[in-house]
Design an enzyme around this catalytic site. Structure first.
Site, short mmCIF file in Angstrom:
data_model
loop_
_atom_site.label_atom_id
_atom_site.label_comp_id
_atom_site.label_asym_id
_atom_site.label_seq_id
_atom_site.Cartn_x
_atom_site.Cartn_y
_atom_site.Cartn_z
N LYS A 292 0.82 -1.22 0.00
CA LYS A 292 0.00 0.00 0.00
C LYS A 292 0.85 1.26 0.00
CE LYS A 292 -2.24 -1.08 3.74
NZ LYS A 292 -1.62 -2.39 4.02
N ARG B 135 -8.98 1.64 9.60
CA ARG B 135 -8.58 0.26 9.87
C ARG B 135 -9.76 -0.58 10.35
NH1 ARG B 135 -2.93 -0.48 10.21
NH2 ARG B 135 -1.78 1.46 10.42
N ARG C 207 12.31 -10.77 4.12
CA ARG C 207 13.02 -9.49 4.20
C ARG C 207 14.20 -9.56 5.17
NH1 ARG C 207 8.10 -5.36 5.46
NH2 ARG C 207 7.06 -5.34 3.45
N ARG D 248 13.94 -8.13 11.00
CA ARG D 248 13.27 -7.28 11.99
C ARG D 248 12.15 -8.06 12.68
NH1 ARG D 248 11.69 -2.18 8.42
NH2 ARG D 248 10.37 -3.86 7.64
N ARG E 207 -0.34 -10.25 12.57
CA ARG E 207 -0.80 -9.04 11.87
C ARG E 207 -1.84 -9.39 10.80
NH1 ARG E 207 4.18 -5.88 9.73
NH2 ARG E 207 2.67 -4.25 9.29
#
Length: 210
Positions: A13, A88, A123, A156, A167
């Site tokens: 996004k 949200r 990542r 991370r 999430r």
């Protein structure tokens, strides 16, 4: 053109908002950024928000909506804007409507949980210079070592499998119902995630009739 971008965490996004912002010549309104700006500028709403944050509490919806209301009233939003990070929840969407903040289109970037897991858990970031890598898409020349400075590559906390899974659960429970909310208002346009960032941008612009 007043837009909302919906999509799971890691759907791209933020990246798409930056591209659309240049293509459509309208600002992206990131709630995190305007919250920080309101606090820095010491606005009444900013000071209220800061009090909650200092107490370690979530900033209530009504304060977030007030900050957005002030921001969209600024001159650079006269031709439209892209809202990133809000709403949200259904409660936030209803509060935006009540505050008279309306939209022309709501774009939902459709992407599978499997793709998100692969994208986010792959990542890696250099702990020294902050350069980002991806084990599959953008791997370093030497595994675990930054090409630029030779620093160690780390994962991370946000990108750890358990965190990503949590999430995604929160997104499906709290944010995904917004698709139905906006579909009922005839505003929703679903766009399938494409193999490249540029192709996804093209699909979004096509959905917007550009």
């Amino acid at each position: 053109m007043k837009l909302i971008l919906l999509g799971a965490p890691g759907a791209g996004k933020g990246t798409q908002a930056d591209i659309l912002c240049k293509e459509l010549n309208i600002p992206t309104i990131s709630t995190g950024n305007i919250l920080r700006a309101a606090i820095k500028n010491g606005t009444p709403v900013g000071m209220q928000a800061e009090a909650y944050m200092k107490a370690g509490k979530l900033v209530p919806d009504e304060i977030i909506i007030d900050i957005i209301h002030d921001r969209v009233a600024e001159a650079d939003c006269a031709e439209g804007y892209i809202l990133d990070g809000v709403p949200r929840t259904i409660a936030q969407a209803e509060a935006l409507e009540k505050a008279g903040i309306v939209f022309d289109d709501v774009i939902s970037i459709e992407i599978s949980d499997e793709t998100i897991m692969e994208r986010m858990t792959g990542r890696r970031v250099c702990e020294h210079c902050g350069t980002s890598y991806h084990l599959v898409a953008v791997p370093p020349k030497t595994p675990g070592v930054c090409d630029k400075c030779g620093g160690k590559l780390v994962q991370r906390h946000d990108d750890e499998p358990e965190t990503v899974k949590h999430r995604l659960e929160v997104y499906h429970k709290e944010t995904e119902p917004l698709k139905d909310f906006y579909a009922k208002r005839g505003l929703l346009k679903s766009v399938e995630n494409q193999p490249t960032v540029a192709a996804t941008s093209q699909a979004i612009l096509h959905a917007l009739g550009r």
